[in-house]
Write a protein that holds these residues in place. Sequence first.
Motif, PDB file in Angstrom:
ATOM      1  N   PHE A   1      65.652  32.677  60.476  1.00  0.00           N
ATOM      2  CA  PHE A   1      65.409  33.909  61.234  1.00  0.00           C
ATOM      3  C   PHE A   1      66.258  35.040  60.675  1.00  0.00           C
ATOM      4  CE2 PHE A   1      66.256  36.655  64.983  1.00  0.00           C
ATOM      5  CZ  PHE A   1      64.953  37.078  65.216  1.00  0.00           C
ATOM      6  N   ALA A   2      67.498  34.739  60.353  1.00  0.00           N
ATOM      7  CA  ALA A   2      68.386  35.758  59.780  1.00  0.00           C
ATOM      8  C   ALA A   2      67.839  36.288  58.457  1.00  0.00           C
ATOM      9  CB  ALA A   2      69.787  35.192  59.588  1.00  0.00           C
ATOM     10  N   ARG A   3      67.347  35.366  57.633  1.00  0.00           N
ATOM     11  CA  ARG A   3      66.809  35.776  56.329  1.00  0.00           C
ATOM     12  C   ARG A   3      65.543  36.605  56.476  1.00  0.00           C
ATOM     13  NH1 ARG A   3      67.836  29.844  53.531  1.00  0.00           N
ATOM     14  NH2 ARG A   3      69.991  30.247  52.860  1.00  0.00           N
ATOM     15  N   SER A   4      64.827  36.415  57.584  1.00  0.00           N
ATOM     16  CA  SER A   4      63.598  37.174  57.801  1.00  0.00           C
ATOM     17  C   SER A   4      63.863  38.557  58.386  1.00  0.00           C
ATOM     18  CB  SER A   4      62.660  36.402  58.740  1.00  0.00           C
ATOM     19  OG  SER A   4      63.128  36.437  60.085  1.00  0.00           O
ATOM     20  N   LYS A   5      65.127  38.824  58.743  1.00  0.00           N
ATOM     21  CA  LYS A   5      65.491  40.106  59.356  1.00  0.00           C
ATOM     22  C   LYS A   5      66.625  40.766  58.561  1.00  0.00           C
ATOM     23  CE  LYS A   5      62.744  39.297  62.889  1.00  0.00           C
ATOM     24  NZ  LYS A   5      61.508  40.077  63.125  1.00  0.00           N
ATOM     25  N   PRO A   6      66.397  41.081  57.288  1.00  0.00           N
ATOM     26  CA  PRO A   6      67.485  41.639  56.471  1.00  0.00           C
ATOM     27  C   PRO A   6      67.958  43.008  56.933  1.00  0.00           C
ATOM     28  CG  PRO A   6      65.388  41.805  55.323  1.00  0.00           C
ATOM     29  CD  PRO A   6      65.143  40.961  56.532  1.00  0.00           C
ATOM     30  N   ASP A   7      67.153  43.675  57.767  1.00  0.00           N
ATOM     31  CA  ASP A   7      67.525  45.005  58.242  1.00  0.00           C
ATOM     32  C   ASP A   7      68.427  44.973  59.472  1.00  0.00           C
ATOM     33  OD1 ASP A   7      65.250  43.878  59.487  1.00  0.00           O
ATOM     34  OD2 ASP A   7      64.711  45.797  60.375  1.00  0.00           O
ATOM     35  N   TYR A   8      68.656  43.777  60.037  1.00  0.00           N
ATOM     36  CA  TYR A   8      69.515  43.688  61.215  1.00  0.00           C
ATOM     37  C   TYR A   8      70.975  43.829  60.791  1.00  0.00           C
ATOM     38  CZ  TYR A   8      65.813  41.960  64.373  1.00  0.00           C
ATOM     39  OH  TYR A   8      64.698  41.832  65.149  1.00  0.00           O
ATOM     40  N   ASP A   9      71.704  44.725  61.467  1.00  0.00           N
ATOM     41  CA  ASP A   9      73.117  44.885  61.152  1.00  0.00           C
ATOM     42  C   ASP A   9      73.948  43.892  61.980  1.00  0.00           C
ATOM     43  OD1 ASP A   9      73.201  45.925  63.748  1.00  0.00           O
ATOM     44  OD2 ASP A   9      73.441  48.003  63.086  1.00  0.00           O
ATOM     45  N   GLU A  10      75.254  43.915  61.749  1.00  0.00           N
ATOM     46  CA  GLU A  10      76.116  42.938  62.416  1.00  0.00           C
ATOM     47  C   GLU A  10      76.047  43.056  63.930  1.00  0.00           C
ATOM     48  OE1 GLU A  10      80.813  42.628  62.960  1.00  0.00           O
ATOM     49  OE2 GLU A  10      80.189  41.961  60.953  1.00  0.00           O
ATOM     50  N   GLU A  11      76.027  44.267  64.447  1.00  0.00           N
ATOM     51  CA  GLU A  11      76.020  44.449  65.896  1.00  0.00           C
ATOM     52  C   GLU A  11      74.767  43.842  66.522  1.00  0.00           C
ATOM     53  OE1 GLU A  11      77.486  44.913  69.410  1.00  0.00           O
ATOM     54  OE2 GLU A  11      78.621  45.366  67.594  1.00  0.00           O
TER      55      GLU A  11
END
Length: 208
Positions: free
Chosen positions: A156-166
């Motif tokens: 899931f993380a790899r599919s959302k590269p635009d998500y920032d740390e927050e």
Amino acid sequence: MNSHEMEAHTMTGHPVYFNQAMTLFDAANSEDPNQDEGQPKELLYAQRMSDMIGRFAPGASEAAQLAVRAQHIRRWAVPRSGYPMTKEGYHAWRTGLYTFHADTAAGLMRQAGYDEVMIERVRKAVGKRGIKVNPDTQLLEDVANLVFIEHYMLGFARSKPDYDEEKWLVIIRRTWEKMSKDAQAFALSGKIRLPESLVPLITKAISP
């Protein structure tokens, strides 16, 4: 004796019904056209759910064992694209899925011979009714989140590269808050595989 029969003899009060229901659940999920690691996606997910409840709660009730196997039953039949691509549409899709999964599991359990009392108990858990107050529902939620952390969080993380740390801290905290204290402790006990690259974020998110 297959794995279903071993579970039924040691963990359930209705081994014939249990074996038949699990077989019907797996047959339904075997029709998933989507593949994951060379298997129908939802069949693999259901197997991972059963594996996790066996590790986390080996004394789980018959209803809980059935519910975790049916958590995503035939999920591909209710695509996200069938709802508006908005936040409200997403929540409507999720609510619709809960009802669809509960109704599908109930129909297959009826075929397997279960009475309406057990069927309603599983419907309640699969339909996500009574989280935090209904033990079967909370156990299903715990198992689902443990499976997500171990098997799906990294993808899931790899599919959302635009998500920032927050954004990720919020997602992890929401996942954590849905889990019981026992499930939280289990996640940190070394008994599940945490996604190594996300451990710093997980640690930060759950720190007081």
